[in-house]
Design a protein around this motif. Structure first.
Motif, short mmCIF file in Angstrom:
data_model
loop_
_atom_site.label_atom_id
_atom_site.label_comp_id
_atom_site.label_asym_id
_atom_site.label_seq_id
_atom_site.Cartn_x
_atom_site.Cartn_y
_atom_site.Cartn_z
N VAL A 143 0.82 -1.22 0.00
CA VAL A 143 0.00 0.00 0.00
C VAL A 143 0.85 1.27 0.00
O VAL A 143 0.33 2.35 -0.27
N ASP B 252 -5.75 2.71 -0.65
CA ASP B 252 -7.19 2.90 -0.73
C ASP B 252 -7.62 3.69 0.49
O ASP B 252 -7.51 3.21 1.62
N ALA C 90 -9.83 2.14 3.25
CA ALA C 90 -9.33 1.04 4.08
C ALA C 90 -8.70 1.61 5.34
O ALA C 90 -7.61 2.18 5.31
N TYR D 225 -13.52 -1.14 6.46
CA TYR D 225 -13.60 -0.47 5.17
C TYR D 225 -14.77 0.50 5.26
O TYR D 225 -15.89 0.11 5.60
N HIS E 179 -10.25 -4.71 -1.65
CA HIS E 179 -8.97 -4.28 -1.08
C HIS E 179 -8.47 -5.28 -0.06
O HIS E 179 -7.27 -5.65 -0.07
#
Length: 545
Positions: free
Chosen positions: A298, A307, A310, A334, A346
């Motif tokens: 990530v 993301d 997340a 999430y 994700h």
């Protein structure tokens, strides 16, 4: 296959037994007689013989002062502190102002006493303490032996703006109450993730939220502050009014005054997806590898790797003394719940789902219920401590850190009632500097950081020093192991620090300079540096009155 199935049943039974024992312990804690209280030297002192500053508080704020002679009210106020150790620290009195003006009078009185002592060359330490939510388990974090505790629990209003863009929150509110109030308005704020935690301490020291990947630290989402400064005056700090004070309150804690209200950015509330997994301890190597690989991915800069929906994953290794076993818990959130309620893509693409687990759940729930869910591990009134450090995402260091934790569990395994979580949380470069500028010292950081967090609860007072000193030594060992691999980092997540730690050493010289300049400007005689117990100070010389 049959043996694995049998093992799964055994471990599931252990989890059920653990939950049962925890419930019984909580019930016993609530029903059993409280431990012997510390002596109260002011319990039989007539008001006219109390120290002069307490007499002044009584004279100017008669309805706000709770004395030791008011036995029931005083005990209730003392027990507002969350940890049992802090309930055993007995102040001379507790002042509970109802508004900023009353608080300003109390601060002005305490400043006069502080200045008088300074001029006389008398000690000023321990004159008073400030308590917002009272959740910090650090010894004396928000209370003081034989001093004055300023209790901010009446500053608890939650007031959304007419257009819903901001919410003004009292510093003494608990996060769960904030979220419940905002549920009715369809709003949420970038706030705490655990229901017993208070608003003031979390925001002033940094704070991480489920929404941090979108908006950054909690402190970087405060639009303005109402503050009582050292001379007792009530001021506002924002980007346009006293911007120097506004900046340092974003991570600088209680070094500049007492915040009564925060105005926070808000957003429409929406259901969250929450996933939970529980695995046996032998899965630790796979769990750590999944953690390392996730942070590496990530933070890689690859399209779509980061993301903002997340929330930071929480990886916990929990040693339970009553059954002599370690469990692994993984908590995933999430913030944009999928329509089919299944695992978001994700999280499905990480290594976490492939871990063998004896229990896992995923569901869509409200933000409020998700926060309540994280609050079950250590009920109020338990003996508790915590501590933290920070490392870089280096696989060898992560393995060494885990080995040190395992050794510590062996040292602590005979401590009665021990529940010993060891937590990994992440600060990612994709969000660590979102929101307004703060003084946390992460401005130039371009790599993921791992917050190593210790927490422990236990039963008996005789084990206090042993548990606390063992965890301190463990943190020092982790720091040495990380430094040897050049994977240490100076940042410390202040919300988890023990009282002996010095988190501002890691915030950088420029931020420390900003904080010291603001302290000299708004508190030139050092009331909050020298007279206020608890919190983390700036280690600076202050002028005398």
């Amino acid at each position: 296959m049959a043996s694995q199935t049998f093992y799964a049943y055994v471990v599931a039974a252990i989890v059920i037994l653990t939950s049962f024992l925890r419930l019984r312990r909580r019930q016993a804690s609530n029903s059993q007689q409280q431990p012997a209280r510390e002596p109260r030297p002011f319990a039989s002192v007539p008001p006219e013989q109390l120290p002069s500053h307490i007499q002044s508080l009584l004279a100017e704020l008669p309805r706000c002062v709770i004395l030791q002679t008011d036995v029931a009210a005083f005990q209730q106020a003392v027990d507002y502190s969350w940890s049992q150790q802090n309930r055993e620290i007995i102040p001379a009195c507790i002042v509970r102002p109802a508004d900023a003006q009353q608080l300003g009078k109390a601060v002005a009185i305490l400043k006069r006493e502080h200045d008088r002592r300074s001029q006389a060359g008398a000690p000023t330490a321990g004159l008073f303490a400030v308590r917002s939510g009272g959740a910090n388990p650090g010894i004396g974090a928000a209370t003081v032996q034989d001093g004055v505790v300023i209790d901010l629990s009446l500053f608890c209003a939650v007031t959304p703006a007419a257009d819903g863009s901001t919410v003004t929150v009292g510093t003494g509110a608990k996060w769960i109450d904030v979220y419940k109030a905002l549920d009715e308005k369809g709003l949420v704020v970038v706030g705490g993730r655990n229901s017993p935690v208070g608003v003031g301490g979390l925001i002033l020291q940094g704070g991480i939220s489920f929404y941090s990947p979108r908006f950054g630290f909690t402190c970087s989402n405060a639009v303005s502050y109402e503050v009582v400064v050292a001379d007792g005056s009530v001021v506002t700090a924002s980007a346009s009014v006293r911007p120097d004070l506004w900046r340092v309150l974003k991570g600088g804690s209680s070094n500049f005054g007492i915040v009564t209200h925060f105005t926070l950015r808000s957003l429409p509330s929406a259901p969250l997806w929450v996933g939970r997994m529980f695995s046996p301890g032998y899965q630790h190597a796979k769990a750590l590898a999944a953690w390392h690989d996730y942070l590496e991915h990530v933070s890689s800069g690859q399209p779509g790797a980061f993301d903002e929906n997340a929330a930071g994953p929480i990886l916990s290794f929990v040693y339970v003394q009553s059954i002599g076993l370690q469990l692994i818990a993984i908590h995933l959130v999430y913030t944009e719940a999928p329509e089919d309620n299944k695992w978001p893509a994700h999280w499905k693409q990480t290594g976490f789902p492939s871990l063998w687990s004896f229990y896992r759940s995923s569901k869509v729930q409200s933000h409020t219920s998700a926060v309540q869910q994280l609050a079950v591990t250590s009920p109020a009134g338990t003996r508790h401590t915590q501590g933290t450090t920070t490392i870089r995402n280096d696989a060898e260091t992560i393995a060494a850190v885990y080995a040190i934790y395992r050794q510590t569990t062996k040292e602590l395994r005979h401590v009665k009632g021990l529940l010993f979580p060891f937590n990994f949380q992440a600060i990612l470069p994709g969000w660590m500097n979102k929101g307004d500028p703060n003084v946390l010292g992460l401005e130039g950081c371009t790599e993921p950081l791992i917050i190593i967090g210790f927490a422990a609860t236990w039963t008996e007072a005789k084990d206090d020093e042993f548990v606390r000193s063992t965890i301190r030594r463990t943190i020092e060992q982790i720091n040495a192991a990380a430094a040897a691999r050049q994977s240490d980092h100076p940042y410390r997540f202040v919300n988890y620090c023990m009282e002996w730690q010095r988190p501002y050493e890691g915030c950088g010289e420029e931020n420390l300079k900003l904080m010291r300049e603001a302290s000299r400007k708004y508190d030139p005689n050092g009331l909050f540096q020298n007279g206020c117990a608890g919190g983390f100070k700036l280690d600076m010389e202050c002028s005398k009155a």
